[in-house]
Motif scaffolding. Structure first.
Motif, PDB file in Angstrom:
ATOM      1  N   MET A  35       0.831  -1.197   0.000  1.00 30.38           N
ATOM      2  CA  MET A  35       0.000   0.000   0.000  1.00 30.38           C
ATOM      3  C   MET A  35       0.872   1.256   0.000  1.00 30.38           C
ATOM      4  SD  MET A  35      -3.074   0.295   2.740  1.00 30.38           S
ATOM      5  CE  MET A  35      -2.272   1.221   4.057  1.00 30.38           C
ATOM      6  N   ALA A  89       0.452   3.361  -5.553  1.00 29.42           N
ATOM      7  CA  ALA A  89      -0.716   4.254  -5.540  1.00 29.42           C
ATOM      8  C   ALA A  89      -1.970   3.469  -5.912  1.00 29.42           C
ATOM      9  CB  ALA A  89      -0.497   5.420  -6.497  1.00 29.42           C
ATOM     10  N   ALA A 125      -3.071   1.635  -2.790  1.00 27.25           N
ATOM     11  CA  ALA A 125      -3.537   2.614  -1.797  1.00 27.25           C
ATOM     12  C   ALA A 125      -4.900   3.182  -2.192  1.00 27.25           C
ATOM     13  CB  ALA A 125      -2.514   3.730  -1.631  1.00 27.25           C
ATOM     14  N   ASN A 126      -5.089   3.465  -3.474  1.00 26.77           N
ATOM     15  CA  ASN A 126      -6.378   4.003  -3.915  1.00 26.77           C
ATOM     16  C   ASN A 126      -7.476   2.951  -3.818  1.00 26.77           C
ATOM     17  OD1 ASN A 126      -6.415   6.894  -4.973  1.00 26.77           O
ATOM     18  ND2 ASN A 126      -4.479   6.105  -5.755  1.00 26.77           N
ATOM     19  N   THR A 149      -7.517   0.647  -1.590  1.00 29.12           N
ATOM     20  CA  THR A 149      -7.789   0.576  -0.158  1.00 29.12           C
ATOM     21  C   THR A 149      -8.719   1.709   0.278  1.00 29.12           C
ATOM     22  OG1 THR A 149      -5.565  -0.310   0.086  1.00 29.12           O
ATOM     23  CG2 THR A 149      -6.687   0.344   2.105  1.00 29.12           C
ATOM     24  N   ASN A 150      -8.518   2.866  -0.334  1.00 31.86           N
ATOM     25  CA  ASN A 150      -9.422   3.996  -0.079  1.00 31.86           C
ATOM     26  C   ASN A 150     -10.863   3.653  -0.421  1.00 31.86           C
ATOM     27  OD1 ASN A 150      -8.378   6.370   0.994  1.00 31.86           O
ATOM     28  ND2 ASN A 150      -7.152   6.696  -0.851  1.00 31.86           N
ATOM     29  N   GLU A 151     -11.047   2.992  -1.547  1.00 38.12           N
ATOM     30  CA  GLU A 151     -12.405   2.612  -1.943  1.00 38.12           C
ATOM     31  C   GLU A 151     -12.984   1.604  -0.937  1.00 38.12           C
ATOM     32  OE1 GLU A 151     -14.424   3.830  -4.238  1.00 38.12           O
ATOM     33  OE2 GLU A 151     -13.013   5.095  -5.329  1.00 38.12           O
ATOM     34  N   MET A 173     -12.206   1.421   2.244  1.00 38.10           N
ATOM     35  CA  MET A 173     -12.536   2.188   3.451  1.00 38.10           C
ATOM     36  C   MET A 173     -13.856   2.926   3.255  1.00 38.10           C
ATOM     37  SD  MET A 173     -10.177   1.846   5.781  1.00 38.10           S
ATOM     38  CE  MET A 173     -10.327   3.309   6.809  1.00 38.10           C
ATOM     39  N   ALA A 174     -14.003   3.519   2.083  1.00 31.44           N
ATOM     40  CA  ALA A 174     -15.220   4.282   1.790  1.00 31.44           C
ATOM     41  C   ALA A 174     -16.443   3.358   1.795  1.00 31.44           C
ATOM     42  CB  ALA A 174     -15.084   4.988   0.447  1.00 31.44           C
ATOM     43  N   THR A 175     -16.260   2.132   1.304  1.00 28.78           N
ATOM     44  CA  THR A 175     -17.356   1.163   1.301  1.00 28.78           C
ATOM     45  C   THR A 175     -17.781   0.844   2.726  1.00 28.78           C
ATOM     46  OG1 THR A 175     -16.451   0.190  -0.697  1.00 28.78           O
ATOM     47  CG2 THR A 175     -18.039  -1.144   0.516  1.00 28.78           C
ATOM     48  N   SER A 228     -17.177   4.906  -3.960  1.00 37.34           N
ATOM     49  CA  SER A 228     -17.732   4.099  -2.880  1.00 37.34           C
ATOM     50  C   SER A 228     -18.322   4.922  -1.735  1.00 37.34           C
ATOM     51  CB  SER A 228     -16.663   3.167  -2.313  1.00 37.34           C
ATOM     52  OG  SER A 228     -16.093   2.408  -3.346  1.00 37.34           O
ATOM     53  N   ALA A 254       1.365   7.632  -4.154  1.00 35.37           N
ATOM     54  CA  ALA A 254       1.076   6.696  -3.059  1.00 35.37           C
ATOM     55  C   ALA A 254       1.052   7.434  -1.722  1.00 35.37           C
ATOM     56  CB  ALA A 254       2.109   5.572  -3.031  1.00 35.37           C
ATOM     57  N   ALA A 299      -2.330   9.099  -1.480  1.00 37.43           N
ATOM     58  CA  ALA A 299      -3.362   8.068  -1.339  1.00 37.43           C
ATOM     59  C   ALA A 299      -3.339   7.454   0.060  1.00 37.43           C
ATOM     60  CB  ALA A 299      -3.186   6.990  -2.394  1.00 37.43           C
ATOM     61  N   ASN A 358      -6.151   7.560   3.042  1.00 36.32           N
ATOM     62  CA  ASN A 358      -6.583   6.386   3.795  1.00 36.32           C
ATOM     63  C   ASN A 358      -6.672   6.673   5.288  1.00 36.32           C
ATOM     64  OD1 ASN A 358      -7.217   4.001   2.417  1.00 36.32           O
ATOM     65  ND2 ASN A 358      -5.099   3.815   1.735  1.00 36.32           N
ATOM     66  N   MET A 392      -9.703   8.754   5.906  1.00 42.41           N
ATOM     67  CA  MET A 392     -10.921   7.938   5.865  1.00 42.41           C
ATOM     68  C   MET A 392     -11.060   7.145   7.156  1.00 42.41           C
ATOM     69  SD  MET A 392     -12.518   8.307   2.965  1.00 42.41           S
ATOM     70  CE  MET A 392     -13.463   6.808   2.781  1.00 42.41           C
TER      71      MET A 392
END
Lengths: 219, 219
Positions: free
Chosen positions: A114, A118, A121-122, A124-126, A128-130, B87, B118, B121, B125, B128
């Motif tokens: 991560m 990138a 990491a991105n 992973t962001n999605e 987290m957002a979920t 998301s 990264a 991003a 994270n 988030m």
């Protein structure tokens, strides 16, 4: 089906990253009812479900529970790798609701990927957002929805997940999903029964009037 | 104080990234009470607070509110840039609780940086995860804590934030923070008053027994 076919962004990774992920991921099996992640006591790693069903929930000091989200085939959970992200300051529990096969990517392998990629990491962001979206949804239910509506919604969801109208669920289990007391569930189910919406037997709830439940769910 | 001094990971960015961020960030001012982000209607961008105080909350269909978190100097919110992350499927509102100065980084500028870097991003994270932690905390309060405890906790927090024991708060406003009805707040405050814990006048709540509130907060 292999790890590479299940991991959503596998094809976007470099050969080296693919190699690191595939070689470190461990396939595990948990039989129905097994606790596989226990809050702050664990830092299991990232979970990727191969088959089966997991339930993520959180608990009060007194042991009351509420379901936050569920994981099905190909779903990923990275809140079970909370030790890799210092800002995750809460605890969730995960149990297998069915016999489940899942891969685990060790926390520090994932953390390293991560930090360097990138793409990871991105993604992973999605993730987290979920999860944030899931939790906001649950909070919305708890805060603003009346309990009859929440119970109707829960029963309809179970029917969809299980593919049957005869649900093997104790009142205790339903209470755990919805963050309330068993008595509250029993009272509402009995009311539903007098309305002809469900039929209750020991350990099962049969949905006898789906249209009625749907009307309750979205009045 | 400039943007570069406020943005937490500024020094970790490349010169090019720093240039993109600094040149696109816009300083704005909102006077107390201004709605600066309105759920799905807006995709304002990333917010970085320079000075002042913002409140993030969410609302029911009927207009009831509950406070999710607050933003103070140097705090960042990127849920106001929800259009850059598919998301994020929920809506929050943000208003200024004090006269506030903040920078906005346009959503697509931030998205591009995040996709390419990264560092950005991974920082996102953590942001988030921080918000998820905030929301889980609120849910824990709502689900498991009795209302006297939540109200005591809220009053003590306000006292700390405002630096005074005489809080200018209507019962309506307190209800909005705690996701309940004004009547519930009024009833509990009157009970607190008979216990000698607070003194109520029109538009203010004076905390007269901090130790008493603290005992209520953590019994």
């Amino acid at each position: 089906m292999s790890f590479s076919e299940h991991f959503p962004i596998y094809s976007k990774l470099s050969a080296r990253e693919q190699e690191i992920l595939s070689s470190s991921a461990v396939l595990r099996t948990a039989s129905r009812g097994t606790l596989i992640h226990n809050g702050a006591l664990d830092c299991l790693g990232l979970i990727l479900v191969r088959s089966g069903q997991l339930r993520a929930y959180f608990t009060s000091d007194e042991g009351k529970e509420i379901t936050l989200y569920r994981l099905f085939d190909r779903d990923i959970c990275m809140l079970t790798a909370s030790c890799v992200m210092s800002s995750i300051q809460f605890e969730i529990m995960i149990t297998a609701e069915k016999d489940t096969q899942f891969w685990i990517v060790p926390p520090y392998v994932y953390k390293k990927l991560m930090e360097q990629s990138a793409v990871v990491a991105n993604y992973t962001n999605e993730l987290m957002a979920t999860r944030l979206t899931d939790v906001m949804w649950v909070m919305e239910q708890v805060l603003w929805k009346s309990f009859d509506r929440r119970l109707a919604q829960f029963l309809l969801q179970e029917q969809e997940v299980e593919g049957t109208s005869v649900l093997k669920l104790t009142h205790e289990v339903i209470a755990s999903h919805l963050g309330t007391a068993r008595e509250v569930v029993t009272r509402m189910l009995k009311y539903f029964q007098t309305e002809g919406i469900v039929r209750l037997t020991r350990g099962t709830v049969e949905l006898t009037d789906l249209a009625g439940l749907q009307r309750l769910e979205s009045p």
